[in-house]
Write an enzyme that holds these catalytic residues in place. Structure first.
Site, PDB file in Angstrom:
ATOM      1  N   SER A 180      39.614  65.808  70.622  1.00  0.00           N
ATOM      2  CA  SER A 180      40.224  66.436  69.449  1.00  0.00           C
ATOM      3  C   SER A 180      41.185  67.567  69.777  1.00  0.00           C
ATOM      4  CB  SER A 180      39.128  66.937  68.506  1.00  0.00           C
ATOM      5  OG  SER A 180      38.217  67.761  69.187  1.00  0.00           O
ATOM      6  N   HIS A 208      38.612  60.870  65.514  1.00  0.00           N
ATOM      7  CA  HIS A 208      40.078  60.941  65.457  1.00  0.00           C
ATOM      8  C   HIS A 208      40.748  59.597  65.694  1.00  0.00           C
ATOM      9  CE1 HIS A 208      40.523  65.242  64.886  1.00  0.00           C
ATOM     10  NE2 HIS A 208      39.428  65.363  65.612  1.00  0.00           N
ATOM     11  N   LYS A 239      38.588  62.372  57.899  1.00  0.00           N
ATOM     12  CA  LYS A 239      39.914  62.598  58.481  1.00  0.00           C
ATOM     13  C   LYS A 239      40.881  61.544  57.928  1.00  0.00           C
ATOM     14  CE  LYS A 239      37.641  64.744  62.431  1.00  0.00           C
ATOM     15  NZ  LYS A 239      37.815  66.156  62.144  1.00  0.00           N
TER      16      LYS A 239
HETATM   17  N1  PMP Z   1      33.682  64.450  66.075  1.00  0.00           N
HETATM   18  C1  PMP Z   1      34.913  64.897  66.386  1.00  0.00           C
HETATM   19  C2  PMP Z   1      35.526  64.447  67.678  1.00  0.00           C
HETATM   20  C3  PMP Z   1      35.609  65.734  65.495  1.00  0.00           C
HETATM   21  O1  PMP Z   1      36.826  66.191  65.796  1.00  0.00           O
HETATM   22  C4  PMP Z   1      34.995  66.094  64.276  1.00  0.00           C
HETATM   23  C5  PMP Z   1      35.719  66.946  63.236  1.00  0.00           C
HETATM   24  N2  PMP Z   1      36.045  68.205  63.640  1.00  0.00           N
HETATM   25  C6  PMP Z   1      33.709  65.623  64.018  1.00  0.00           C
HETATM   26  C7  PMP Z   1      33.085  64.799  64.918  1.00  0.00           C
HETATM   27  C8  PMP Z   1      32.997  66.007  62.762  1.00  0.00           C
HETATM   28  O2  PMP Z   1      33.440  65.264  61.685  1.00  0.00           O
HETATM   29  P1  PMP Z   1      33.236  65.794  60.195  1.00  0.00           P
HETATM   30  O3  PMP Z   1      34.366  66.735  59.927  1.00  0.00           O
HETATM   31  O4  PMP Z   1      33.252  64.572  59.377  1.00  0.00           O
HETATM   32  O5  PMP Z   1      31.919  66.491  60.168  1.00  0.00           O
END
Ligand code: PMP
Length: 391
Positions: A180, A208, A239
Site C-alpha cells: 500500500s 489494493h 477501496k
Molecule cells: N489491507 C491493506 C493492504 C490496506 O491497505 C488496507 C486499507 N488501509 C486494509 C487491509 C484495510 O482495509 P479496510 O480499510 O477495508 O479496513
C-alpha cells in the site's frame, strides 16, 4: 487535562518533529475533485480507484435498501443479523473470485485479523512479508502461532523461512497483493511455487488489487492466472468497490470455521442493508463496465510518466499508487501543504507508516480523474517541487 499529561507530552514531540497531522475534512462527496476548507481541489489521496463511491447504480442500490430493509441490522450475524442479502452477496463474491465460498467482515482490517488470529495455533507458523499491512501485523500479534518475517519480496529469504519451519503442522505464507505504501506488486507466482514446493498455504491481501488488477478487478490471483493455487484471498469493499467492508474468499470449510470462531465476525454487528446492497451493485458494475478499469490504468500511465518526466523519485510502483519520495518527514509534510495551496490534495506519509528517510507524498489516481485534472495536478507538482528544492 490531568492524568493525560504523558499523552500531551508525546503529542508535543510529534508536533516538534513536524509529524503531527490534524484530520482533513471533506465538505463534498469523494470524487476526483473534493472541497476542503471551502475550496475545490484535485483529490489524489483516496482509494476510490474506480469512482464507485458516487456511481449512480451504487448510490441507488443503497437508497432502495434503506427504504426496504431499514438503516441497521440490529444484531451480529450469528444471532439475528444475517439478512438474505448478506448470504446472497457472499455467494456472488465467491463466484466472482472463483472460490468455493466467501465471508464478509466489517472491514478489510478485521478480515485480516479475523483469519490470522483464528485459524492458526501454537503448532503452526505464519510467514509474513516485512512490508505487509498493519492489519496483517496485528492479526499475527493475536495468534499463538510461531512467526517468521521475511525481507520484503525477497524470495531467497522466503525459501529460507520455509526450510527453517518444516516441523510446523501448517505454514501460512501471507503477503499483500499490492503493497500500500510503495504500490509494488507481490511476486505471487514465485511465492506460490515456493509454497507448493514446501507444502505451505498462501494467503493474499488484495485490498489494493480488488477492482484494480485481474479480469474485471478480480485481484492479483486472477491477474497471475493462479486461480485455485492460492488458499485464502482477502479483499476490501472499501477501496475500488467504493463502500465498506472486507471479505475472505476461499474453501467452504474456512468460511464455516470463521463463522464459528473468528471474533471480529462473531462479536460485531453485521453490515447495514445499504452497505451490502451498494457492494452488490458495485460488483455488478465491475462485471459490466470494464471500461472503468481501463480508464484507471490509462490515467495511471499518464500520471506516472508525467511525474517521472518532471524528475521525481517515484520508487518502484507498478500500480495506481505512485509515491513521490522526498526523504525527510518534515519535507514530505511541507510538500503536501504546498500542493494543497496549489489546489491538489496529496497526503504526506512519514515514519512510522514508512521507514525513516523514506517519507513521501503518496498519490492515487482514479478512473474519475479527467486528463485536465491530471495535467493540472502535474503542473502543481512541478511548481511545488521546485519551490521546495525537491526537483
Ligand atoms: N489491507 C491493506 C493492504 C490496506 O491497505 C488496507 C486499507 N488501509 C486494509 C487491509 C484495510 O482495509 P479496510 O480499510 O477495508 O479496513
Amino acid at each position: 487535562m490531568k492524568g493525560f499529561e504523558y499523552l500531551e507530552n508525546e503529542i508535543q514531540e510529534w508536533k516538534n518533529a513536524g509529524a503531527y497531522r490534524p484530520l482533513t475534512e471533506l465538505e463534498s462527496d469523494q470524487g476526483a475533485r473534493v472541497v476542503i476548507d471551502g475550496r475545490e481541489v484535485i483529490q489524489l489521496s483516496s482509494n476510490n480507484y474506480l469512482g464507485l463511491t458516487t456511481h449512480p447504480r451504487v448510490k441507488r442500490a443503497a437508497l432502495e435498501a434503506v427504504e426496504r430493509f431499514g438503516a441497521g441490522t440490529g444484531s451480529v450475524r450469528t444471532i439475528a443479523g444475517t439478512f438474505s442479502m448478506h448470504e446472497a452477496f457472499e455467494r456472488e463474491l465467491a463466484e466472482f473470485k472463483h472460490t468455493e465460498a466467501a465471508l464478509v467482515f466489517q472491514s478489510g482490517f478485521t478480515a485480516n485479523v479475523g483469519v490470522l488470529a483464528t485459524i492458526l495455533t501454537e503448532e503452526d507458523v505464519v510467514i509474513s512479508d516485512a512490508l505487509n499491512h498493519a492489519s496483517i501485523i496485528d492479526g499475527i500479534r493475536l495468534t499463538k502461532a510461531g512467526r517468521r518475517i521475511y525481507q520484503h519480496s525477497d524470495m531467497e529469504d522466503l525459501e529460507a523461512a520455509l526450510k527453517e519451519t518444516q516441523n510446523a503442522r501448517t505454514r501460512l505464507v501471507v503477503t499483500d497483493g499490492v503493497f500500500s505504501m510503495d504500490g509494488d506488486v507481490a511476486l505471487l507466482p514465485e511465492i506460490v511455487e515456493l509454497a507448493e514446493k514446501y507444502d505451505a498455504l498462501v494467503m493474499v491481501d488484495d485490498a489494493h488489487a480488488s477492482g484494480v488488477m485481474g479480469r474485471n478487478g478480480r485481484g492479483t490471483v486472477d491477474h497471475f492466472d493462479l486461480n485455485g493455487r492460492v488458499h485464502i484471498q482477502v479483499g476490501t469493499l472499501s477501496k475500488a468497490v467504493g463502500v465498506l467492508g472486507g471479505y475472505v474468499a476461499g474453501p467452504a470449510v474456512l468460511r464455516d470455521y470463521l463463522i464459528h470462531r473468528a471474533r471480529p465476525f462473531l462479536f460485531s454487528t453485521s453490515h447495514p442493508p445499504a452497505v451490502t446492497a451498494a457492494c452488490q451493485a458495485a460488483i455488478q458494475v465491475l462485471k459490466e463496465e470494464p471500461a472503468l478499469i481501463e480508464k484507471l490504468w490509462s490515467n495511471t500511465r499518464m500520471f506516472k510518466e508525467g511525474l517521472t518526466k518532471l524528475g521525481f523519485n517515484t520508487g518502484k510502483s507498478d500500480t495506481p499508487i505512485t509515491p513521490v519520495i522526498v526523504g525527510q518527514d518534515a519535507l514530505a509534510m511541507k510538500f503536501s501543504d504546498e500542493l494543497l495551496k496549489e489546489g491538489v490534495y496529496a497526503q504526506g506519509i512519514a515514519f512510522p507508516t514508512v521507514q525513516r528517510n523514506q517519507a513521501r507524498v503518496r498519490t492515487i489516481v482514479t478512473a474519475a480523474h479527467s486528463m485536465e485534472d491530471l495535467e493540472t495536478a502535474l503542473e502543481a507538482f512541478g511548481r511545488a517541487g521546485q519551490k521546495l528544492g525537491i526537483l
